[in-house]
Design an enzyme around this catalytic site. Structure first.
Site, PDB file in Angstrom:
ATOM      1  N   CYS A   1       0.833  -1.196   0.000  1.00  0.00           N
ATOM      2  CA  CYS A   1       0.000   0.000   0.000  1.00  0.00           C
ATOM      3  C   CYS A   1       0.876   1.256   0.000  1.00  0.00           C
ATOM      4  O   CYS A   1       1.557   1.514  -0.974  1.00  0.00           O
ATOM      5  CB  CYS A   1      -0.999  -0.039   1.160  1.00  0.00           C
ATOM      6  SG  CYS A   1      -2.399   1.095   0.931  1.00  0.00           S
ATOM      7  N   HIS A  58      -3.477  -5.491   0.933  1.00  0.00           N
ATOM      8  CA  HIS A  58      -2.850  -5.731   2.230  1.00  0.00           C
ATOM      9  C   HIS A  58      -2.825  -7.218   2.587  1.00  0.00           C
ATOM     10  O   HIS A  58      -3.765  -7.728   3.211  1.00  0.00           O
ATOM     11  CB  HIS A  58      -3.633  -4.995   3.326  1.00  0.00           C
ATOM     12  CG  HIS A  58      -3.417  -3.518   3.356  1.00  0.00           C
ATOM     13  ND1 HIS A  58      -2.428  -2.914   4.097  1.00  0.00           N
ATOM     14  CD2 HIS A  58      -4.090  -2.516   2.735  1.00  0.00           C
ATOM     15  CE1 HIS A  58      -2.493  -1.604   3.937  1.00  0.00           C
ATOM     16  NE2 HIS A  58      -3.492  -1.339   3.120  1.00  0.00           N
ATOM     17  N   GLU A  94      -1.070  -8.570   4.917  1.00  0.00           N
ATOM     18  CA  GLU A  94      -0.977  -8.709   6.375  1.00  0.00           C
ATOM     19  C   GLU A  94      -2.353  -8.668   7.038  1.00  0.00           C
ATOM     20  O   GLU A  94      -2.520  -9.132   8.168  1.00  0.00           O
ATOM     21  CB  GLU A  94      -0.048  -7.636   6.963  1.00  0.00           C
ATOM     22  CG  GLU A  94      -0.647  -6.260   7.160  1.00  0.00           C
ATOM     23  CD  GLU A  94      -0.760  -5.426   5.887  1.00  0.00           C
ATOM     24  OE1 GLU A  94      -1.151  -4.255   5.994  1.00  0.00           O
ATOM     25  OE2 GLU A  94      -0.449  -5.959   4.801  1.00  0.00           O
TER      26      GLU A  94
END
Length: 224
Positions: free
Chosen positions: A85, A202, A204
């Site tokens: 990002c 994302h 994560e």
């Protein structure tokens, strides 16, 4: 040996990144950009957020932090580097990869789950998947539209450096499945080495089983 998650002023996904990596058994620590990289660094993650309030251009100011000279040197030596990002914007702005990220086609901040098709499974970041696999991960960005010249885009394709494309749940790459207007539905690319990658979604946030699913685990396993 540890993965350095570089924290800039305005980073807000650094703790999420460390927690996700720790869940996978990967040692990671947050590193304030003014402190430089630790000597035992085995990987580098540039996390999401709004470094320096996205002034000038998203990622432009963080890309000029002295630590990015160290990041580029480490990348040239084969240390894995992943930008996510805002970290992807920093990566492009600092020359780790080609292209740039700019304002979404909608001109709005978008926070939603999207589908990605694996375009190249022969990299550290995608070896957990097969080419053509579809994974679901979240996005959260206002400047996520990937832009690149036609010449450089053709080179990315020819050199198999496109990692992910936005697609529908069946793996069809269509304009309707493109959340931000990115060139070629591109969601993630490689740098000159396959150990360097940036992506706008994302992973994560799709790693912990109880929070957002686990489809993003394979991307972070590129640090193993």
């Amino acid at each position: 040996m540890t993965v350095a998650v570089v924290q800039f002023g305005g980073s807000n996904c650094d703790r999420d990144a460390v927690r996700a990596l720790a869940h996978l058994g990967i040692d990671a620590e947050r590193v304030w950009h003014e402190d430089g990289l630790p000597e035992d660094v085995s990987g580098i993650m540039l996390p999401g957020g709004f470094s320096y309030g996205d002034y000038l251009r998203a990622g432009a100011m963080a890309a000029r932090s002295p630590i990015m000279n160290e990041v580029r040197e480490a990348a040239d030596e084969g240390v894995p580097v992943l930008g996510v990002c805002n970290g992807a914007q920093v990566g492009c702005e600092s020359g780790l990869t080609d292209g740039a990220f700019t304002t979404n086609r909608s001109a709005r901040f978008q926070c939603e789950h999207v589908f990605l098709r694996i375009e190249n499974a022969d990299t550290p970041w995608t070896r957990a998947y097969d080419e053509g696999d579809v994974i679901e991960v979240p996005i959260a960005h206002g400047e996520g539209r990937f832009e690149i010249t036609d010449e450089k885009y053709d080179r990315l394709v020819d050199e198999d450096r496109v990692l992910f494309r936005y697609c529908d749940s069946d793996g069809n790459v269509t304009d309707d499945a493109n959340p931000n207007g990115s060139t070629g539905n591109v969601a993630g690319i490689l740098g000159a080495r396959d150990t360097v990658a940036v992506l706008m979604p994302h992973p994560e946030r799709a790693t912990l089983p109880d929070v957002g699913g686990t489809d993003g685990q394979g991307v972070l396993r590129g640090f193993e």
